[in-house]
Design a protein around this motif. Sequence first.
Motif: not given
Length: 250
Positions: A73, A110, A114-115
């Motif tokens: 990421v 954010t 995502v991770s």
Amino acid sequence: MQAGIFEEFGTQYLISIVLVTLQVSLTAVGISTLLSVFLAGVLGFNEFPGKRWAVAVVNTGMGFPSVVVGLAVLLVLSQQGPVGGGFSVVLPGGGVLFDFDGVELLFTPTAMVVSQVILATPVITSVTLSAIEGVDDAIRDAAFAAGGTSVDVSLAVVREARYGVVTAVLAGFGRAVSEVGSVLIVGGNIAIATGGGMRVSYTRTLTTAITTESRQGNYELGIALGVVLLVLALTINVLGSVVRDRGTAR
């Protein structure tokens, strides 16, 4: 634990850490649930070439090393990556079909979401798929016999497996809220000073805060944060047990 610990470090600091943890984890699990139920439905209600490999990939994803996910990421969201640095689609003649300037997401909540989505999705998908496959075939047959379409049958099966789906969501939340490696890499473990020696969390979660405070010798605060994390984990396990018991009793 000393009584003045919260006066020294501030209850605002502790509350902000808990709020960031819940905000990131709940958002990630919400997104993961939508993705996972869809993926589990595709895998559970359809036969296609490569299905066995797709299921194997999902099951393997349950054991993804969090630091590897965090690194991946990080590379995608960094200034050298396609999201952080942007990219262009150039036509053969030299014209630009599409130009994306990039967006700053690294070291923000954010990026942490995502991770955590990447880490929680395989867990929720795998458990949901097991719940769907565990539904008695008589349910499917009855839905077909009643004149239901494929969508109706799928909904009937998912409704029957709802307790397993809830258990999957709780398992995914447990995976997300206890995460430390990936959120430390992509979130940066940032706390912002607010004046007067006080601070609040921006991307610091319970797990990363425990690591930071313990390394700095603030063991009392580390213990306090650990107690909060244990309470969250215990709550998740209790909810999971209640859901499983209700499903078993039916």
